[in-house]
Design a protein around this motif. Sequence first.
Motif, PDB file in Angstrom:
ATOM      1  N   GLY A  37      75.853  83.079  12.512  1.00  0.00           N
ATOM      2  CA  GLY A  37      74.510  82.559  12.275  1.00  0.00           C
ATOM      3  C   GLY A  37      74.457  81.108  11.834  1.00  0.00           C
ATOM      4  O   GLY A  37      73.645  80.721  10.995  1.00  0.00           O
ATOM      5  N   LYS A  38      75.306  80.288  12.453  1.00  0.00           N
ATOM      6  CA  LYS A  38      75.311  78.866  12.106  1.00  0.00           C
ATOM      7  C   LYS A  38      74.031  78.171  12.551  1.00  0.00           C
ATOM      8  O   LYS A  38      73.530  77.283  11.873  1.00  0.00           O
ATOM      9  N   THR A  39      73.520  78.598  13.704  1.00  0.00           N
ATOM     10  CA  THR A  39      72.362  77.910  14.267  1.00  0.00           C
ATOM     11  C   THR A  39      71.168  77.941  13.314  1.00  0.00           C
ATOM     12  O   THR A  39      70.446  76.959  13.175  1.00  0.00           O
ATOM     13  N   LEU A  40      71.017  79.086  12.680  1.00  0.00           N
ATOM     14  CA  LEU A  40      69.891  79.230  11.772  1.00  0.00           C
ATOM     15  C   LEU A  40      70.029  78.263  10.589  1.00  0.00           C
ATOM     16  O   LEU A  40      69.050  77.668  10.134  1.00  0.00           O
ATOM     17  N   GLN A  44      70.429  76.112  25.896  1.00  0.00           N
ATOM     18  CA  GLN A  44      70.165  77.276  25.075  1.00  0.00           C
ATOM     19  C   GLN A  44      69.653  76.894  23.689  1.00  0.00           C
ATOM     20  O   GLN A  44      68.694  77.465  23.192  1.00  0.00           O
ATOM     21  N   HIS A  45      70.299  75.907  23.084  1.00  0.00           N
ATOM     22  CA  HIS A  45      69.828  75.443  21.782  1.00  0.00           C
ATOM     23  C   HIS A  45      68.391  74.931  21.886  1.00  0.00           C
ATOM     24  O   HIS A  45      67.570  75.160  21.019  1.00  0.00           O
ATOM     25  N   TYR A  46      68.150  74.226  22.970  1.00  0.00           N
ATOM     26  CA  TYR A  46      66.820  73.664  23.177  1.00  0.00           C
ATOM     27  C   TYR A  46      65.758  74.764  23.130  1.00  0.00           C
ATOM     28  O   TYR A  46      64.777  74.683  22.391  1.00  0.00           O
ATOM     29  N   ILE A  50      76.539  68.209  14.958  1.00  0.00           N
ATOM     30  CA  ILE A  50      77.459  68.295  16.083  1.00  0.00           C
ATOM     31  C   ILE A  50      77.945  69.724  16.183  1.00  0.00           C
ATOM     32  O   ILE A  50      78.548  70.242  15.249  1.00  0.00           O
ATOM     33  N   ASP A  51      77.637  70.363  17.302  1.00  0.00           N
ATOM     34  CA  ASP A  51      78.035  71.750  17.467  1.00  0.00           C
ATOM     35  C   ASP A  51      79.387  71.801  18.154  1.00  0.00           C
ATOM     36  O   ASP A  51      79.670  71.017  19.046  1.00  0.00           O
ATOM     37  N   GLU A  52      80.211  72.762  17.748  1.00  0.00           N
ATOM     38  CA  GLU A  52      81.509  72.978  18.377  1.00  0.00           C
ATOM     39  C   GLU A  52      82.331  71.694  18.377  1.00  0.00           C
ATOM     40  O   GLU A  52      82.740  71.184  19.394  1.00  0.00           O
ATOM     41  N   GLN A  53      82.561  71.204  17.193  1.00  0.00           N
ATOM     42  CA  GLN A  53      83.191  69.912  16.989  1.00  0.00           C
ATOM     43  C   GLN A  53      84.483  69.696  17.758  1.00  0.00           C
ATOM     44  O   GLN A  53      84.780  68.618  18.207  1.00  0.00           O
ATOM     45  N   VAL A  90      81.027  79.224  24.925  1.00  0.00           N
ATOM     46  CA  VAL A  90      80.472  78.911  23.620  1.00  0.00           C
ATOM     47  C   VAL A  90      78.976  79.161  23.518  1.00  0.00           C
ATOM     48  O   VAL A  90      78.212  78.844  24.416  1.00  0.00           O
ATOM     49  N   GLY A  91      78.603  79.772  22.431  1.00  0.00           N
ATOM     50  CA  GLY A  91      77.210  79.757  22.020  1.00  0.00           C
ATOM     51  C   GLY A  91      76.217  80.680  22.694  1.00  0.00           C
ATOM     52  O   GLY A  91      75.186  80.955  22.116  1.00  0.00           O
ATOM     53  N   VAL A  92      76.509  81.137  23.899  1.00  0.00           N
ATOM     54  CA  VAL A  92      75.494  81.914  24.601  1.00  0.00           C
ATOM     55  C   VAL A  92      75.133  83.160  23.789  1.00  0.00           C
ATOM     56  O   VAL A  92      75.998  83.844  23.260  1.00  0.00           O
TER      57      VAL A  92
END
Length: 697
Positions: free
Chosen positions: A305-308, A336-338, A400-403, A555-557
Motif C-alpha cells: 500500500g505504498k501508493t496510498l 495506471q497511477h494516473y 519516484i516510484d520503483e527507484q 511492476v505496480g499493476v
Amino acid sequence: MDLSTPLQFVKGVGPARASALESKGLNTVEDLLLYPPFRYEDRTNLKLIAQLAPGEMATVIAEVRTARLSAFRRRDLGLFEATFTDASRAVLLVKWFHASYLADVLEPGQRVALYGKVEYDPFAGRLAMLHPEFEILSDEDEADAALHVGRVVPVYEAAGKVTTRVFRRLIHSVLERLAPPPDPLPASIRRRLHLPDLWTALRSLHFPAEQEDLQLLNAFRTAAQIRLIFEEFFWLQYGLAVKKNSARRQAGIAFQLTDRVREQIKRMLPFKPTAAQKRVLAEIARDMARPHPMNRLLQGDVGSGKTLVAAEAAIIAIENGYQVAMLAPTEILAAQHYFYFKRLFQKLGYQVGLLTGSSSKREKMQMKKLLAQGLVHFAVGTHALLEEDVEFQRLGLAIIDEQHRFGVLQRLRFMRKGVRPDVLVMTATPIPRTLALTLYGDLDVSVLDELPPGRKPVITRHVTEDQIERVWSFVKTQIQSGRQAYVVCPAIEESETQARRAAEKTHRHLAQQVFPDLCVGLLHGRMPAEEKEAVMESFKRGEIQLLVSTTVIEVGVDVPNATVMVIEQAERFGLAQLHQLRGRVGRGAEQSYCILVTGPLNDASRERIRTLVESADGFHIAEMDLKLRGPGEFFGTRQAGVPSLRVANILRDSELLELARREAAVFLHSGPEDEQRRALEFLRGHWQRRFGLAQVG
Ligand code: ADP
Ligand code: MG
C-alpha cells in the motif's frame, strides 16, 4: 612512484599488460595494491615427492613427465592424467576430472608447483593428488621462486594474460619500490579500533606474515584485511553522511500540517490505513514540516500500500499550494497511477495530468503548458517528465516510484525541477539492509512492513511443462468462478521483438485452442500507449478474463480480482522479478495462486524456484537474491548506482559495514577538527573516482 602512478609506468607492465589490467579497472598503483587475492594457499609445507605421506596437504615443485587425456572409456569425463617427478626421483600421479582443456596447457618438461591433498590411489598403487591447484613456473619465475612457493601465497583472479603469478610479482615489486604512503584513515579511529596503518595493511594483504592464520586469511579477517575492508566502507559511509548532513541543512519547504490537510486526507482515504501506513505517513509528514528538503526512501513489499501513502503526502503538498510530480518506470505503470490518482483526487478537485514518451506532440505541449502555469496539481509520467523543457510553476514534492530502475543522477535531475522539493523514493524491491546502507545511505528509510488486512498468502506451486494441461484446467475453474488470470511469457532479454512474438504465439494458442470461449487479452511493451491502456482498462473491468503478457506487467499493476498468475519458463526469470510478478495476485480477499512452469532446471534455477515456493517474504527473497547473484548483478547493472567495492564484500562483511557506518556518524559529529578537515579533503579527491557517485556536499 606513488599511489597515483599509472600502471603503464610500472616496471614489468607493457602496453599489453596495461590494457589487460585496465579491463579489470586497474589503472594506478593504488588500484593494483587494492586488488585483493581471492584466496591464500599455504605452501610452506614444501616437500619432495619421496617425502609425501597420504592425507597431508603439501606443495611440491616437480617436472611434468607424461600428460594425457585418459583413454576412450573415460573420455566423456575429460579425465586428464599427468605424472610428475622431482629431485627425489619418485613419481607422483595427478588426476583432474572435467579438464580436457589441460591437454593444451600441460606438457612434458614443464616445471610446475602443485598444491593439494596427497592420497593413496588404489588403482595405480601409488601416491596421487586429485585436482591439485597448480602453477606452471617459467624461467622468469625461477628467479623469484621464493614468491610462489615455500610460503603462504596469495592467489589472484587472472586478468587476461596477467596470471596470478604475474600479479604476485608485480605487486611484490611495487611494494619493494614504493615509499610508504600517508594513511588517510583518521588516527583517532585507527587507534580506538586497533587498526594497523595503511602501509602495514597493504603489505600483509598480499604477503602475510608467516605466523598469520590461514583460516583467518581466507575468511578475510586478519587485522590487515579488516582494516582495508573497514576503510573502504568508512569512506563510502562518511561520504554519504556528509552528503546527507549538508542536504539536511539546506533550506527547503516547510509544509504546514493544518486541520484542513487532515480533513482532506480523511476525505480521500478509500480505506482505513494500516498501522504501518499510519506510522510511515507520520514519518513523512514530520519530514515535510521541517524547513529542509526531505530525502526519504519508502520501502514496502509488493501490495503493502505504498501508493496510498504517496497520495497522502501529495495532499500535504497540494494543500500548501505546491505541485507534485510522480516518476514511474514504465508507461503502463504511469498510466495506471494516473487513473488511480485521478479517481482518488476527484473528490478533492485536484487536477491530475499524465506525460509519457508516447503522448502526442500536442498533448505534450498542452501538458507542459499546464504544468508551467501550475494548473496541474499532480503530474504522473515516465522519463518524459525529466526532459529539459518540462517546467513546473511550483514543484514541492517529487515522488519516484520503483527507484531501482532510475539512476542516482536522474534523481538529482528530477529534484532540480523545483526549488529543493521534498523527495520521496518508493521501491517495491525490498533491499537487504546492507545494500540499502551502501546504496541509499544518504536517504532516511521508512518501511511498510504490514499488508492490508484480509490478504491471504499466495499459494505458489512449481510444475513442469508436461503438466501444462492441468494448469490450464485449473485456470479455467478459477475463471468460471468469476476470477481473472495472468499468463506471463518469458522475458527475452536480447530482444523485445522476440518477447512480443512469444507472447503473441501464446496468446493465439490460448485464445484459439485452449480457451476458445473465454476473452483472452494480450499486452506487451511494443503496443501503442492507448492500446495498452485500453487493454489494462478492459482487464480491470473484468471483460478480459485471461491476460497474456510479457513482463511489462511486472511492476505496480493492480487488479484485485485477478487470482492466478501463471509464469511460463519461470527458470528464465530472476528471483526478485518472480516475486514482483507474483505480487500482481493476492491483492484482494480471494485466495490467489502463482504457478511457476519450468523446463528442466539447473542448480541455480532450482534454488530460485524453491526459494519462491517456500517464502513470501520479500526481504528474505531479496537476501537470497543477493546471495545467489552477488551484489554486482543484484540491480542489473552498475548504472543503478551500486558502488563497486574492491576489498570489501557486502555479503561477507556486513558487520564491518555497520561498524563503519557508526564510526562515520560519530566522526562527523565529534571527530577532532583537524582530522575532519583532512578527511573531507581526502573525500573530495577520492570519493567520486572510487565510487562513481555524485558530488559530496
Ligand atoms: P504497492 O504499491 O505497495 O505494491 P499498492 O499501493 O498498489 O501497493 O496497494 C495494493 C492494494 O492494496 C491496492 O489495491 C490498494 O488499493 C490496496 N490497499 C492499500 N492500502 C490499503 C488499506 N489500508 N486497506 C485495504 N486495502 C488497501
Ligand atoms: Mg506500487
